[in-house]
Design a protein around this motif. Structure first.
Motif, PDB file in Angstrom:
ATOM      1  N   ALA A  60       0.833  -1.207   0.000  1.00  0.00           N
ATOM      2  CA  ALA A  60       0.000   0.000   0.000  1.00  0.00           C
ATOM      3  C   ALA A  60       0.868   1.258   0.000  1.00  0.00           C
ATOM      4  CB  ALA A  60      -0.933   0.001   1.209  1.00  0.00           C
ATOM      5  N   ASP A  61       1.936   1.232   0.789  1.00  0.00           N
ATOM      6  CA  ASP A  61       2.834   2.385   0.830  1.00  0.00           C
ATOM      7  C   ASP A  61       3.500   2.581  -0.526  1.00  0.00           C
ATOM      8  OD1 ASP A  61       2.122   2.595   3.468  1.00  0.00           O
ATOM      9  OD2 ASP A  61       4.088   2.066   4.271  1.00  0.00           O
ATOM     10  N   GLN A  63       2.428   1.702  -3.450  1.00  0.00           N
ATOM     11  CA  GLN A  63       1.445   2.194  -4.426  1.00  0.00           C
ATOM     12  C   GLN A  63       1.204   3.691  -4.237  1.00  0.00           C
ATOM     13  OE1 GLN A  63      -0.021   0.499  -7.076  1.00  0.00           O
ATOM     14  NE2 GLN A  63      -0.598   2.592  -7.593  1.00  0.00           N
ATOM     15  N   SER A  64       1.082   4.123  -3.002  1.00  0.00           N
ATOM     16  CA  SER A  64       0.897   5.545  -2.722  1.00  0.00           C
ATOM     17  C   SER A  64       2.080   6.352  -3.226  1.00  0.00           C
ATOM     18  CB  SER A  64       0.732   5.782  -1.218  1.00  0.00           C
ATOM     19  OG  SER A  64      -0.437   5.177  -0.754  1.00  0.00           O
ATOM     20  N   LEU A  65       3.289   5.831  -2.984  1.00  0.00           N
ATOM     21  CA  LEU A  65       4.490   6.530  -3.425  1.00  0.00           C
ATOM     22  C   LEU A  65       4.592   6.561  -4.948  1.00  0.00           C
ATOM     23  CD1 LEU A  65       6.960   5.198  -0.746  1.00  0.00           C
ATOM     24  CD2 LEU A  65       6.034   7.522  -0.923  1.00  0.00           C
ATOM     25  N   ASP A  67       2.148   6.584  -7.111  1.00  0.00           N
ATOM     26  CA  ASP A  67       1.196   7.581  -7.593  1.00  0.00           C
ATOM     27  C   ASP A  67       1.726   9.001  -7.389  1.00  0.00           C
ATOM     28  OD1 ASP A  67      -0.473   5.473  -8.273  1.00  0.00           O
ATOM     29  OD2 ASP A  67      -1.789   5.723  -6.532  1.00  0.00           O
ATOM     30  N   LYS A  68       2.294   9.240  -6.209  1.00  0.00           N
ATOM     31  CA  LYS A  68       2.829  10.570  -5.900  1.00  0.00           C
ATOM     32  C   LYS A  68       4.023  10.886  -6.800  1.00  0.00           C
ATOM     33  CE  LYS A  68       1.891  13.140  -3.052  1.00  0.00           C
ATOM     34  NZ  LYS A  68       1.043  14.337  -3.107  1.00  0.00           N
ATOM     35  N   SER A  71       2.965  11.815 -10.280  1.00  0.00           N
ATOM     36  CA  SER A  71       2.458  13.193 -10.369  1.00  0.00           C
ATOM     37  C   SER A  71       3.618  14.190 -10.409  1.00  0.00           C
ATOM     38  CB  SER A  71       1.495  13.513  -9.228  1.00  0.00           C
ATOM     39  OG  SER A  71       2.168  13.662  -8.009  1.00  0.00           O
ATOM     40  N   TRP A  91       8.343  13.771   0.414  1.00  0.00           N
ATOM     41  CA  TRP A  91       8.282  12.522   1.171  1.00  0.00           C
ATOM     42  C   TRP A  91       8.858  12.719   2.572  1.00  0.00           C
ATOM     43  CZ3 TRP A  91      10.789   7.423  -1.097  1.00  0.00           C
ATOM     44  CH2 TRP A  91      10.403   6.323  -0.327  1.00  0.00           C
ATOM     45  N   LEU A  97       3.192  11.142   4.361  1.00  0.00           N
ATOM     46  CA  LEU A  97       4.143  10.428   3.498  1.00  0.00           C
ATOM     47  C   LEU A  97       5.359   9.923   4.263  1.00  0.00           C
ATOM     48  CD1 LEU A  97       4.312  12.488   0.176  1.00  0.00           C
ATOM     49  CD2 LEU A  97       3.167  10.305   0.580  1.00  0.00           C
ATOM     50  N   LEU A 100       5.386   6.409   5.559  1.00  0.00           N
ATOM     51  CA  LEU A 100       5.342   5.272   4.645  1.00  0.00           C
ATOM     52  C   LEU A 100       6.661   4.531   4.661  1.00  0.00           C
ATOM     53  CD1 LEU A 100       3.474   6.834   1.595  1.00  0.00           C
ATOM     54  CD2 LEU A 100       2.526   5.667   3.591  1.00  0.00           C
TER      55      LEU A 100
END
Length: 187
Positions: A60-61, A63-65, A67-68, A71, A91, A97, A100
């Protein structure tokens, strides 16, 4: 406080040789001493397929990273160095963040960086980057192969991952490997 059975990190290794960068990751996801999944994909392409990224740490971490980071690539028009620096600053300083637990390796074919939540953006001197619990084994194997063979970057990461999977219990032999040619126009 960390969970009692944290998800163990993986093995991600990248090699830059001549006109190619190869990035490989294993597919194993574990919790404690239990294998939860054998075929996870921890290496992917970002920014219209022009950037490779590999992730070690919590799914999950990671995936979040991812995506960020994507961007940041979009806002920097694909400039990997600028995106990596801006991403690492955010981060490190963002309240959410910075909690994570993951690391990343990213490459655009020319630049190769290891990114971490403490603000580090590291470009390896020798074209070899590795993260995760099996990272030291894969890095050692990749460095030896890079120095003493004429194998391609892809062949080196595959062999290095195979060696790491024979040593590290948190690394299996189901690899995802992606390659990118060097972008000659970036200087």
């Amino acid at each position: 406080m960390r969970p009692q059975n944290p998800i163990k990190a993986t093995t991600i290794v990248a090699v830059k040789r001549e006109a190619e960068v190869a990035l490989a990751g294993d597919g194993q996801v574990t919790m404690g001493d239990t294998v939860l999944k054998h075929g996870a994909r921890k290496v992917r392409r970002l920014y219209q397929g022009r950037v490779l990224a590999g992730f070690a740490g919590s799914v999950a971490d990671a995936q979040s990273l991812a995506d960020k980071f994507e961007s940041k690539l979009e806002s920097s028009a694909g400039n990997l160095t600028r995106a990596a620096i801006e991403f690492a600053k955010e981060w490190r300083t963002d309240r959410i963040l910075r909690r994570l637990e993951a690391m990343m390796i990213v490459s655009d074919g020319d630049k190769l960086f290891i990114l971490s939540g403490d603000g580090n953006v590291v470009e390896p001197d020798d074209g070899v980057a590795a993260i995760g619990s099996g990272g030291p084994y894969a890095a050692a194997a990749a460095r030896a192969l890079l120095r003493h063979t004429s194998l391609s970057a892809r062949e080196i990461v595959e062999a290095a991952m195979r060696i790491a999977s024979e040593i590290c219990v948190y690394t299996n032999d189901r690899f995802t490997i992606e390659t990118l040619p060097a972008n000659r126009s970036s200087g």
